[in-house]
Scaffold this motif. Sequence first.
Motif, PDB file in Angstrom:
ATOM      1  N   THR A 121      15.076  33.899  58.170  1.00 42.44           N
ATOM      2  CA  THR A 121      14.748  34.954  59.110  1.00 42.44           C
ATOM      3  C   THR A 121      13.267  35.210  59.020  1.00 42.44           C
ATOM      4  O   THR A 121      12.560  34.582  58.222  1.00 42.44           O
ATOM      5  N   TYR A 122      12.764  36.106  59.843  1.00 43.02           N
ATOM      6  CA  TYR A 122      11.391  36.549  59.672  1.00 43.02           C
ATOM      7  C   TYR A 122      11.292  37.195  58.310  1.00 43.02           C
ATOM      8  O   TYR A 122      12.235  37.856  57.847  1.00 43.02           O
ATOM      9  N   ALA A 123      10.139  37.020  57.660  1.00 39.50           N
ATOM     10  CA  ALA A 123       9.917  37.666  56.375  1.00 39.50           C
ATOM     11  C   ALA A 123       8.430  37.947  56.270  1.00 39.50           C
ATOM     12  O   ALA A 123       7.632  37.428  57.053  1.00 39.50           O
ATOM     13  N   ILE A 124       8.090  38.778  55.326  1.00 41.52           N
ATOM     14  CA  ILE A 124       6.684  39.122  55.119  1.00 41.52           C
ATOM     15  C   ILE A 124       6.243  38.472  53.816  1.00 41.52           C
ATOM     16  O   ILE A 124       6.920  38.575  52.795  1.00 41.52           O
ATOM     17  N   ILE A 149       5.696  27.984  52.339  1.00 45.11           N
ATOM     18  CA  ILE A 149       5.745  29.037  51.326  1.00 45.11           C
ATOM     19  C   ILE A 149       5.498  28.442  49.947  1.00 45.11           C
ATOM     20  O   ILE A 149       4.735  28.969  49.152  1.00 45.11           O
ATOM     21  N   GLU A 150       6.115  27.293  49.705  1.00 49.22           N
ATOM     22  CA  GLU A 150       5.912  26.643  48.412  1.00 49.22           C
ATOM     23  C   GLU A 150       4.531  26.003  48.337  1.00 49.22           C
ATOM     24  O   GLU A 150       3.829  26.131  47.346  1.00 49.22           O
ATOM     25  N   LYS A 205       4.402  34.551  48.144  1.00 45.23           N
ATOM     26  CA  LYS A 205       5.506  35.381  47.653  1.00 45.23           C
ATOM     27  C   LYS A 205       6.132  36.066  48.859  1.00 45.23           C
ATOM     28  O   LYS A 205       5.440  36.708  49.655  1.00 45.23           O
ATOM     29  N   VAL A 206       7.444  35.873  49.033  1.00 48.16           N
ATOM     30  CA  VAL A 206       8.143  36.558  50.122  1.00 48.16           C
ATOM     31  C   VAL A 206       8.598  37.926  49.617  1.00 48.16           C
ATOM     32  O   VAL A 206       9.306  38.016  48.609  1.00 48.16           O
TER      33      VAL A 206
END
Lengths: 265, 513
Positions: free
Chosen positions: B125-128, B210-211, B216-217
Amino acid sequence: MRDEVTDALDRETPPVELSSRTVIVMEGIAKRYGDRLAVAPTTFRVLERTSLALVGPSGCGKSTILRLILGLLTPDAGRVLVGGVVVTPATVISIRRRIGYVIQDGGLFPHLSANENVALLARRLRWSATRIATRVDELAALVRLDSSTLRRYPAELSGGQRQRVGIMRALMLDPELLLLDEPMGALDPIARARLQGDLKRIFSGLGKTVLLVTHSLDEAAYLGDEVALMRDGRVIQRGTLRQFVAAPADPFVREFIEAQRAPCG
Amino acid sequence: MRLALAIVAASLLVALGARAAGEPQHLRIGSKRFTESYILAEIAAAAARASGPEAPDVWHEQGLGGTALVYRALKEGSIDVYPEYTGTIAEAVLHVPGHADVPNLRRALAQEGIGMTDPLGFENTYAIAVPAKLALGRHLETISDLAGEAGMKLGFSHEFLGRSDGFTALAARYGIPTAHVQALDHGLAYEALAHGAIDVTDVYSTDAQIERYKLKVLADDRGFFPSYQAVFLYREDAARRAPAAIRAIAGLSGAIDNRTMIRLNARAEVDARTFASVADEFLRERAGGAAGTAELRPSLWRGIRETVRTEGPRHARLVAISVLLATIVGIPLGVWARWTRNAGRFVLAATSVVQTIPSLALLCFFIPLLGTGTLAALAALFLYALLPITRNTVAGLDAIPPALRESAAALGLGRWAQLFRVELPLASRTILAGIRTSAVISVGTATLAAFIGAGGFGAPISTGLDLDDTRMILEGAIPAAALALAVEGMFALLDRTMIPKGLRLREGMRAGE
């Protein structure tokens, strides 16, 4: 099948009063292009085994008359009979096969060799190969072309050769009637003189009925038993050249003769 | 006698039944057009293949399209299984937004003959996200933590800023100050984060980047983002046909958490590994076995050869069939258009209008009529190929000198003989040029057929576009261009052999005259 149609039409159409020796009859034929009258109501006949030359300035309607006879154009008034049969959509194909048509530069199909051009219709009519070959040889001798020339494509032939192949194609089915539209139009003077001589020989030798369109009075007089001078869609005078000179029907006839007599004209 | 007949019939039936039972079962697994979907489908395929002695024949229909298309393929039985997300099922499939809880969805899907596994264990999903270093330094764990920090540079994608359920709503829920917000392209956001131009951005929660960028999510502690849990959807008849395989796929639930999925995505996107080898490695690791050898995607040259081998015949077939049909229909249509002047003008106008429709739109237009796949692609390609052939037939016939047309008529040839003996041969060169144009255009347009699942050289192109992988795009684009050139060459040869010699001479003579 075709002949049945022709016969049926003959029965329906009361035969026009004509002598058995009449091949072409035009009765009150008229044709207009838009506002312009290409052929004014015109009536004339061409007798069997005679040649008539239609002569006149360009745009006088002489080529239109040939197209009307062939059914390439439909008249706005009047009717055309060829060999006693009225030209209608039902009869036109059988009538065309009784007519040989030669146009300026031969009108040959560029995708076919000279031989194939000549034999195209005979093949369609399922003539045997030997019959076709015999007929082509006869005609080649008549127009004085050799067999190697006939294997070439139209683009590989000279103007005079193309015209001779066009004549062979017109004569292939031995038609009773020949229509020629400016057959010498695209030729240089030498080729023209040679072809004129050959045409005269062919006409008299084969005894065809001929209707020739030309703008040259000399040619008309040389090839035609009779000459018909046309202007603005009408036949102004018909007769021999001698009669034209002796008794011109109107000032235009005299003017036309004088213009053609002028040197370099 | 009658008894004998009955015995023969009965034994035939038994034989047939035995045959049907003995045949290997098929299981087709579909995927959508993005890395994660490809990987999940490969994992499901590998799991199904390893499901025991009764394991069916499994194949992966890669990247069929978007949600609507793939779900439709599932419902119609073109595929049996594909990975999906609960939020998407609620929004785009069942149209009950906000009711994405598993029991609800399962009940609604069951009415359509579709089964749903338990969630696989991750959400997309969307994440920050913030850089991991920054999160460590400032002790950021949740979005609420972020709201308390001052002086953070926010940078969000245009889409996230524009959506009604995007940044504005998020800021209102968490009380984030909205004064210093930058809009930027999603693709640039990672670099911007890496260089410190921004501190916070929106990401997809399993994004490979992200990796790669060590992000960091932040946890969505107030449950703002809707739930997009990954599941597999399957046809219930497939569960009856191949129960062990479906059980094996359902057994994957809970096995893939967010970190695992991010790692798998990164292996495909960052390390350029094949989807199958990523899936294979995941299953080995899960079984506790040694890591398999990492199978890298082949080099460009080998990739092209592979594409030509697998997609070449399909592509060539699409072009050949559509152009052949367009020729069979287009030439008579052109003749008819030329004979009937008014109707002809209408036909030409209509085919011209078709030509102005964007190819992708035309392809999609046929989906509701003919479904996805080869048939719809053929129909669209056929319509595209029609205009050049019809137009050139009319032009070729128009270009015949009137004197020749009259000569053919005056000779006493019938209408059909005039057409076949004189007019069409004279127009043949122009007509052939029209077919040549159609064929070359078709080679190009057929690459779009992959977007509606018809395969061809467009398959690697569309996958490459989705994965932003230039090499993969080239694997499709280079053979397509080569095929276009080959088609050009073939028609040049045809022109030399098929066109009557007299016509070619004529052009030469004219040039010389």
